[in-house]
Design a protein around this motif. Structure first.
Motif, PDB file in Angstrom:
ATOM      1  N   SER A  80       0.864  -1.328  -0.080  1.00 31.77           N
ATOM      2  CA  SER A  80      -0.037  -0.053   0.084  1.00 31.77           C
ATOM      3  C   SER A  80       0.882   1.202   0.012  1.00 31.77           C
ATOM      4  O   SER A  80       0.569   2.134  -0.816  1.00 31.77           O
ATOM      5  N   SER A  81       2.057   1.125   0.722  1.00 33.28           N
ATOM      6  CA  SER A  81       2.734   2.313   0.709  1.00 33.28           C
ATOM      7  C   SER A  81       3.452   2.626  -0.739  1.00 33.28           C
ATOM      8  O   SER A  81       3.565   3.906  -1.283  1.00 33.28           O
ATOM      9  N   ALA A  82       3.537   1.571  -1.468  1.00 32.92           N
ATOM     10  CA  ALA A  82       4.321   1.592  -2.592  1.00 32.92           C
ATOM     11  C   ALA A  82       3.281   2.170  -3.673  1.00 32.92           C
ATOM     12  O   ALA A  82       3.498   3.159  -4.590  1.00 32.92           O
ATOM     13  N   LEU A  83       1.904   1.753  -3.354  1.00 33.37           N
ATOM     14  CA  LEU A  83       0.970   2.308  -4.374  1.00 33.37           C
ATOM     15  C   LEU A  83       0.602   3.853  -4.083  1.00 33.37           C
ATOM     16  O   LEU A  83       0.275   4.403  -4.991  1.00 33.37           O
ATOM     17  N   VAL A  84       0.616   4.172  -2.968  1.00 28.39           N
ATOM     18  CA  VAL A  84      -0.010   5.400  -2.629  1.00 28.39           C
ATOM     19  C   VAL A  84       1.295   6.490  -2.936  1.00 28.39           C
ATOM     20  O   VAL A  84       0.863   7.540  -3.530  1.00 28.39           O
ATOM     21  N   SER A  85       2.277   5.908  -2.731  1.00 34.98           N
ATOM     22  CA  SER A  85       3.554   6.575  -3.083  1.00 34.98           C
ATOM     23  C   SER A  85       3.674   6.988  -4.739  1.00 34.98           C
ATOM     24  O   SER A  85       3.798   7.843  -5.252  1.00 34.98           O
ATOM     25  N   TRP A  86       3.187   5.913  -5.381  1.00 32.92           N
ATOM     26  CA  TRP A  86       3.048   6.055  -6.982  1.00 32.92           C
ATOM     27  C   TRP A  86       2.024   6.996  -7.412  1.00 32.92           C
ATOM     28  O   TRP A  86       2.167   7.775  -8.285  1.00 32.92           O
ATOM     29  N   TYR A  87       0.983   7.305  -6.585  1.00 31.10           N
ATOM     30  CA  TYR A  87       0.001   8.051  -6.707  1.00 31.10           C
ATOM     31  C   TYR A  87       0.529   9.533  -6.700  1.00 31.10           C
ATOM     32  O   TYR A  87       0.387  10.450  -7.561  1.00 31.10           O
ATOM     33  N   VAL A  88       1.334   9.810  -5.960  1.00 37.04           N
ATOM     34  CA  VAL A  88       2.225  11.099  -5.449  1.00 37.04           C
ATOM     35  C   VAL A  88       3.206  11.398  -6.641  1.00 37.04           C
ATOM     36  O   VAL A  88       3.205  12.330  -7.202  1.00 37.04           O
ATOM     37  N   PHE A  89       4.068  10.334  -6.664  1.00 36.70           N
ATOM     38  CA  PHE A  89       5.251  10.441  -7.665  1.00 36.70           C
ATOM     39  C   PHE A  89       4.722  10.632  -9.182  1.00 36.70           C
ATOM     40  O   PHE A  89       5.326  11.032  -9.907  1.00 36.70           O
TER      41      PHE A  89
END
Length: 333
Positions: A80-89
């Motif tokens: 989930s951390s990677a997924l939400v980070s992908w939204y931001v990045f």
């Protein structure tokens, strides 16, 4: 409050500020990128769906800790951390390398977050990942929950938070398991330069500020009364949900309120209701941290969400927005 604790309060406030300012900055880009998660943000049943999801997730996590499936919980959180980070990045990383319409730089950064959490989950890695997650989640839910759904969501979660901490106390049990996983559902506030999350065994920890979307705030139990009488606490912990939930009100107010923008170039979405929601959040945070320093268990969301909603409504009135419209009830009257 001694000097070490004062520095800790300043760090906690800085992390909350980064999450809220970052979410405000992402409101426009997220909307442009089509990240809005629901078809009708004004539908109050959206809040009900999310609340049910929280209850189910909490139950599953408690069952996982009871039956020794901690690794499954950690895997889900890291993913989930990677997924939400992908939204931001995905909206901030320059498209230097692409594959079709896919920004490979954003994907690489997101994978980097997951790898860092798995390989070296020190407190600053946890906090950095938590801030990125908080920004993404706050902005995503902010543009997906209209004014009435956001107010309902925060109100119900505040009540549930209080019940789960002071009544059933199941959030305290959840916290005991989650903190040891060393994942970014907590923000770590070190009070000592020598503090290491990797070396902390959390023995004697006291939970002091819980929320339902993440594990509770906690403090190390040593030296609780007077810094001169012992080594003092090395760190305390704040659930990431304590930062995210009031940020949803800030972002929703900025995105959906008819109030005029304040004209801040770096934060074009910022208006008076959103600004006052931020101020209300920090007033609630100050009261919460004052209680944290006394080492007692406290629910965080009643103070934080209450401050955000109250600040938003006050800012709406000052901005000339009728309360019926500010609350989102105008379509129903």
């Amino acid at each position: 409050m001694n000097a070490r604790e004062a520095r800790g309060v300043a760090v906690a406030a800085a992390l909350f500020l980064l999450v809220q300012v970052g979410a405000l900055a992402m409101v426009g880009p997220f909307e442009t990128a089509g990240y809005q998660a629901v078809e009708d943000p004004s539908d109050p049943t959206n809040s009900l769906v999310y609340i049910v999801a929280i209850l189910v997730a909490t139950g599953l996590m408690l069952a996982a800790f009871k039956y020794a499936f901690e690794r499954a919980v950690k895997a889900v959180v890291v993913f989930s951390s990677a997924l939400v980070s992908w939204y931001v990045f995905g909206v901030v990383a320059p498209p230097l390398v692409t594959l079709g319409s896919v920004n490979l730089v954003a994907i690489a950064l997101s994978i980097g977050v997951a790898v860092a959490l798995l390989v070296y989950p020190e407190w600053y890695v946890i906090d950095a990942a938590g801030v990125v997650m908080g920004i993404g989640a706050g902005a995503l839910f902010g543009i997906s929950f209209g004014l009435l759904p956001a107010i309902l969501l925060l109100s119900v979660l505040a009540v549930y938070d209080a019940i789960s901490v002071y009544g059933t106390r199941h959030m305290l049990s959840l916290a005991e398991g989650v903190m040891e996983l060393r994942v970014p559902v907590i923000l770590v506030i070190p009070l000592s330069l020598s503090y290491s999350l990797l070396a902390d065994d959390f023995s004697g920890a006291n939970e002091v500020g819980e929320d339902e979307a993440s594990p509770p705030t906690a403090t190390d139990g040593e030296g609780m009364d007077d810094a001169d009488e012992g080594p003092g606490r090395d760190a305390f912990f704040i659930g990431l949900g304590d930062a995210v939930m009031p940020t949803v009100m800030v972002a929703s107010g900025a995105f959906f309120s008819p109030a005029s923008s304040l004209g801040v170039a770096a934060l074009p979405a910022l208006n008076l209701p959103a600004l006052c929601a931020m101020i209300g959040t920090f007033l609630g945070l100050g009261i919460l941290l004052r209680a944290v320093m006394k080492g007692r268990a406290h629910a965080g969301l009643p103070l934080l969400n209450g401050g955000a909603i109250g600040g938003y409504l006050l800012g709406s009135v000052v901005a000339g927005v009728p309360l019926v419209r500010a609350v989102g009830l105008a379509p129903y009257l």
